[in-house]
Design a protein around this motif. Structure first.
Motif, mmCIF file in Angstrom:
data_model
loop_
_atom_site.group_PDB
_atom_site.id
_atom_site.type_symbol
_atom_site.label_atom_id
_atom_site.label_comp_id
_atom_site.label_asym_id
_atom_site.label_seq_id
_atom_site.Cartn_x
_atom_site.Cartn_y
_atom_site.Cartn_z
ATOM 1 N N ARG A 30 -4.087 -19.779 -27.457
ATOM 2 C CA ARG A 30 -3.220 -20.688 -26.722
ATOM 3 C C ARG A 30 -4.536 -22.002 -26.686
ATOM 4 O O ARG A 30 -5.342 -22.258 -26.191
ATOM 5 C CB ARG A 30 -3.250 -20.374 -25.245
ATOM 6 N N ILE A 89 -6.067 -24.643 -23.661
ATOM 7 C CA ILE A 89 -5.750 -23.973 -22.424
ATOM 8 C C ILE A 89 -6.960 -24.132 -21.477
ATOM 9 O O ILE A 89 -6.885 -23.885 -20.233
ATOM 10 C CB ILE A 89 -5.671 -22.667 -22.588
ATOM 11 N N ILE A 90 -8.238 -24.653 -21.876
ATOM 12 C CA ILE A 90 -9.403 -24.792 -21.164
ATOM 13 C C ILE A 90 -9.435 -26.285 -20.719
ATOM 14 O O ILE A 90 -9.579 -27.228 -21.456
ATOM 15 C CB ILE A 90 -10.578 -24.263 -21.863
ATOM 16 N N LYS A 91 -9.833 -26.321 -19.541
ATOM 17 C CA LYS A 91 -9.874 -27.737 -18.864
ATOM 18 C C LYS A 91 -11.518 -28.204 -19.167
ATOM 19 O O LYS A 91 -12.525 -27.453 -19.065
ATOM 20 C CB LYS A 91 -9.825 -27.475 -17.252
ATOM 21 N N ASN A 96 -14.838 -23.990 -17.235
ATOM 22 C CA ASN A 96 -14.265 -22.940 -17.897
ATOM 23 C C ASN A 96 -13.152 -22.214 -17.086
ATOM 24 O O ASN A 96 -12.496 -21.385 -17.047
ATOM 25 C CB ASN A 96 -15.366 -21.662 -17.740
ATOM 26 N N ASP A 97 -12.180 -23.449 -16.435
ATOM 27 C CA ASP A 97 -11.095 -23.164 -15.711
ATOM 28 C C ASP A 97 -10.087 -23.368 -16.817
ATOM 29 O O ASP A 97 -10.047 -24.066 -17.797
ATOM 30 C CB ASP A 97 -10.756 -24.280 -14.623
ATOM 31 N N ILE A 98 -8.930 -22.583 -16.346
ATOM 32 C CA ILE A 98 -7.748 -22.701 -17.133
ATOM 33 C C ILE A 98 -7.015 -24.091 -16.607
ATOM 34 O O ILE A 98 -7.188 -24.651 -15.490
ATOM 35 C CB ILE A 98 -6.796 -21.542 -16.962
ATOM 36 N N PHE A 128 -0.775 -24.151 -15.736
ATOM 37 C CA PHE A 128 -0.440 -23.376 -16.930
ATOM 38 C C PHE A 128 0.412 -22.378 -16.370
ATOM 39 O O PHE A 128 0.651 -21.652 -15.336
ATOM 40 C CB PHE A 128 -1.919 -22.479 -17.085
ATOM 41 N N TYR A 188 1.976 -18.722 -17.848
ATOM 42 C CA TYR A 188 1.848 -17.480 -18.815
ATOM 43 C C TYR A 188 2.952 -16.980 -19.740
ATOM 44 O O TYR A 188 2.668 -16.805 -20.980
ATOM 45 C CB TYR A 188 1.278 -16.241 -18.270
ATOM 46 N N GLU A 191 -17.350 -24.490 -21.442
ATOM 47 C CA GLU A 191 -15.921 -24.129 -21.624
ATOM 48 C C GLU A 191 -15.880 -22.586 -22.208
ATOM 49 O O GLU A 191 -15.017 -21.723 -21.694
ATOM 50 C CB GLU A 191 -15.125 -24.921 -22.411
ATOM 51 N N LEU A 201 -9.899 -16.216 -18.870
ATOM 52 C CA LEU A 201 -10.054 -16.490 -20.077
ATOM 53 C C LEU A 201 -11.049 -15.181 -20.462
ATOM 54 O O LEU A 201 -12.229 -15.063 -19.716
ATOM 55 C CB LEU A 201 -10.771 -17.564 -20.360
ATOM 56 N N LEU A 232 -6.258 -14.501 -23.161
ATOM 57 C CA LEU A 232 -6.591 -14.364 -21.661
ATOM 58 C C LEU A 232 -6.175 -12.802 -21.658
ATOM 59 O O LEU A 232 -5.718 -12.191 -22.595
ATOM 60 C CB LEU A 232 -5.168 -15.023 -21.091
#
Length: 775
Positions: free
Chosen positions: A286, A289-291, A295-297, A301, A303, A711, A748, A761
């Motif tokens: 994906r 997908i990482i901010k 290390n946040d989605i 988002f 799914y 990340e 993640l 994920l």
């Protein structure tokens, strides 16, 4: 007739043929037990003296059936109700991850190609030729290629997790340990079961086994499973009909046919044929997908959405068989174990994880710096193994095992590019080839000696010789737009002597102390998944491990509880590692000077009384890469990608822009803390048993890659499951409801070293129900 239909027809024919044989009276109970022992599988658990006591666990970690308390090494088993709960909803082998201390399992290919880690030692390499330091043995046959290791879990008697080097009795490529699967074997009585399951996402599962004696000397067991799930993710790319539209559905069919021939008490032969046919989606990579900086989605988002312009599919077919012969010659028992495995695999995925390259708009939420869509095929794979083993079978203080082992594997890998947007390459012709032939042989032996009634010692030695011949090539257009092929050849010959020494001391009738020193070895590895004409194959030399562990195994509270605890420390010299390129999905193999690890492991099972029983496990693994000179490329930025690269936190390598020093880092995907917990309550209701059980696992954070980046650090993860059911008719019938990842925690698990923060994920929440009948 389609491939899937042909597979199903063969399975039904096998079952029909099995049903057609006339049934005869079963042999005596002692003959059936002897048959199980004859095949080096765990014997039936010793019944408890009363219903509150735990049954005795029998393992074959040392190639003999033994009480787990008497084996001087750190071992865990997964079986029975716990295994049934974990595999509810047709979960693949990854459901065992974290359910035993120091065990982690993950995959970049979904239900195919599982990667195993024990005590932090594993391999993140996604190449189809990748080797792993954790051995995988199914029904006494080593499964070397990772595509063989994802065989569905059904009709399994027991799973054994053997921690630490297993370099004597199991040999090469097991310096971290061994995962050992033992299927339920034929017995001389009519029995079987049929399980039907349904779940969300239109999941359907059929599983069953039928065991019957053909005569007093021949018994047959047929078992199989058919697992299906509909797609649950939709392509939201605004360009109509661009790429695959729906994802994450699958069909997974497998069966196993076994025949046991035992004309007398001194000779037995077990024949095994198994096959798997799998089709489904490749893992979704994906994009964006990482901010960034965390290390946040990313916010918002969904799914169920995946915008892509690529094609996505996987197809895997495996076939194999084995012949296991055993002959008793008075005081010596002879074994011959012959195995053959083959497979074909085809996978295509949009590795960039999005659509609309910056130089080829429109770009959108799935924007990509450049397109990468590839297919990896394994059109030809064959593995042959042969083991001859002799063991003592007499009374006395000295017992021994000695044998010879031979391994022969041939593998071909094709990697094809489908980068339709790549400038200057409208023909989509680039591809890479790999061919490898590997041969290995070994001689091994072990001694067990009873020094006193309380002290027993063991020692083992193994000599291994490995030879590999490797060819790789890249076909592509050069700077003048001329199509050329660049070939490369590599070869290696390696020799190794592994050993182990261990002892058990009986402190009292309920408590054993143990200590073990052992070495392990992984043969040299080669890789040639070449991304361009400038790339060359890489090779990592052999790695060697030295490990020390000590612990206690104890029965508690009149055998109503069982405790196993161990401390360990290991060192791996010339550790094989997989380094990425930092910007594209391209790996290379390297050796680090040394890797060290240390930690503790705790296993506890207990019958708590009043209908309650449970288990508790915990492990701490502290790993460290020790090499001040090794450097790896880290994730970078590209000029037109709006700075979407990651945030590396390691010390930059002086004089090498874009590279990090990794000395002092933990091993990748090696959580320091893992814990698991299960609790079951059962009570009599009406004429049956009502039960409820829950199981939970926790693991702390870990690095995705060799270097560290904000990340690319996994968040801690806690996942839980629940199962509620009712059994009646003296256990003949059972109905149950289940849920997995019941809190629907989405995090993640890993990433692709791309310039657009592409991640993968874990599985979302699943739920369903099953009905089972035993006969």
């Amino acid at each position: 007739m389609s491939k899937q239909s042909s597979f199903a027809v063969r399975s039904l024919i096998a079952l029909a043929v099995a049903s057609a044989f006339p049934l005869h009276s079963a042999m005596a109970a002692e003959a059936a037990a002897a048959a199980a022992e004859a095949q080096d599988t765990p014997a039936a658990a010793e019944p408890a003296a009363n219903k509150n006591q735990l049954e005795t666990v029998i393992v074959t970690a040392q190639r003999r059936a033994e009480n787990i308390k008497d084996v001087p090494m750190s071992i865990a088993t997964i079986k029975g109700d716990k295994l049934d709960a974990l595999t509810s909803g047709a979960g693949d082998i990854r459901v065992l991850s974290g359910r035993s201390p120091s065990l982690n399992i993950e995959s970049d290919y979904g239900r195919a190609f599982p990667r195993f880690y024990i005590r932090g030692l594993g391999n993140t390499d996604f190449d189809l030729n990748a080797s792993q330091p954790v051995g995988y043995v199914m029904d006494d046959i080593v499964q070397e290629n990772a595509m063989l290791k994802g065989f569905p879990v059904f009709d399994v008697d027991q799973v054994e997790v053997l921690r630490g080097p297993q370099g004597t009795l199991f040999g090469r490529n097991s310096p971290a340990g061994v995962i050992k699967f033992d299927s339920a074997k034929p017995v001389f009585k009519q029995e079987g079961y049929l399980l039907l399951g349904v779940g969300n996402y239109s999941a359907k599962n059929v599983e069953g086994a039928y065991n019957f004696p053909i005569s007093d000397t021949v018994a047959v067991r047929f078992s199989g499973t058919s697992q299906h799930r509909d797609n649950r993710v939709h392509n939201t790319n605004p360009t109509p009909n661009k790429g695959t539209q729906d994802f994450e559905g699958y069909g997974d069919n497998a069966f196993r046919l076994q025949a046991l021939v035992q004309p007398n008490k001194d000779f037995s032969a077990l024949f095994n044929y198994h096959e798997r046919d799998y089709h489904g989606s490749a893992t979704l990579f994906r994009a964006n997908i990482i901010k960034q900086g965390t290390n946040d989605i990313v916010d918002g988002f969904d799914y169920g959405s995946y915008p892509t312009d690529g094609v996505n599919y996987q197809r895997l077919n495996t076939k194999g068989g084995s012949i296991r012969l055993k002959y008793n010659l008075n005081d010596i028992t002879l074994h011959s174990i012959t195995g053959y495995e083959k497979l074909k695999f085809d996978s295509r995925a949009d590795v960039d994880g999005g659509y609309g390259a910056v130089f080829a708009p429109p770009s959108g939420p799935g924007r990509i710096p450049f397109p990468v869509e590839t297919a990896d095929l394994l059109p030809n794979h064959k593995q042959f193994t042969q083991e001859f083993r002799a063991e003592s079978n007499y009374s006395g203080p000295l017992q021994w095992i000695g044998g010879l082992f031979y391994f022969n594997e041939a593998i071909e890998i094709d990697s094809i590019s489908f980068n339709s947007l790549a400038p200057g390459n409208p023909q989509n012709i680039p591809f890479a080839l790999q061919n490898q032939k590997a041969k290995s042989w070994a001689a091994f032996g072990s001694l067990n000696y009873t020094v006193t009634d309380k002290l027993k010692v063991r020692g083992g030695l193994r000599y291994t010789s490995d030879k590999k011949d490797f060819f790789a090539s890249r076909t592509d257009y050069d700077a003048s737009n001329t199509l050329i092929t660049l070939p490369y050849n590599l070869s290696s010959t390696s020799h190794n002597v592994s050993w182990d020494l261990s002892g058990t001391y009986e402190l009292d009738k309920n408590t054993n102390l143990f200590a073990r020193a052992a070495t392990g070895y992984r043969a040299p590895s080669m890789q040639g998944r070449l991304n361009g004409l400038s790339d060359v194959p890489s090779m990592a030399g052999a790695e060697k491990a030295l490990s020390f562990e000590a612990g206690i195994k104890q029965d508690l509270f009149d055998k109503r509880a069982r405790l196993s605890a161990a401390v360990f420390q290991y060192r791996v010299k010339d550790k094989q590692l997989t380094a990425g390129s930092g910007t594209i999905n391209m790996n290379r193999l390297i050796n680090a000077d040394k890797v060290t690890g240390q930690g503790i492991e705790l296993d506890l099972q207990a019958n708590l009384g009043y209908g309650f029983s449970g288990s508790l496990g915990y492990s701490f693994n502290d790993t460290e890469i020790k090499d001040k000179n090794v450097r790896v490329a880290y994730c970078g930025n590209v000029a037109n990608n709006a700075g979407l690269g990651c945030t590396p936190t390691n010390t930059p390598a002086p004089g090498y822009p874009g590279y990090s020093l990794i000395d002092g880092n933990d091993l990748p995907r090696a959580p320091r803390h893992q814990a698991n917990f299960s609790l079951k309550y059962s009570t009599e209701v009406g004429n049956g048993e009502l039960y409820a059980m829950t199981d939970w696992s926790y693991r702390s954070s870990y690095n995705f890659f060799l270097y560290t980046a904000t990340e690319y650090t996994a968040k801690p993860l806690t996942e839980g499951g629940v199962r509620i059911g009712y059994k009646w008719g003296d256990g003949k019938y059972e109905v149950a409801g289940f849920g997995r990842n019941i809190t629907n925690k989405i995090v993640l698990l890993s990433a692709i070293e791309f310039d657009n923060l592409t991640g993968m994920l874990n599985e979302p929440r699943t739920w369903g129900a099953t009905f089972k009948v035993n006969f």
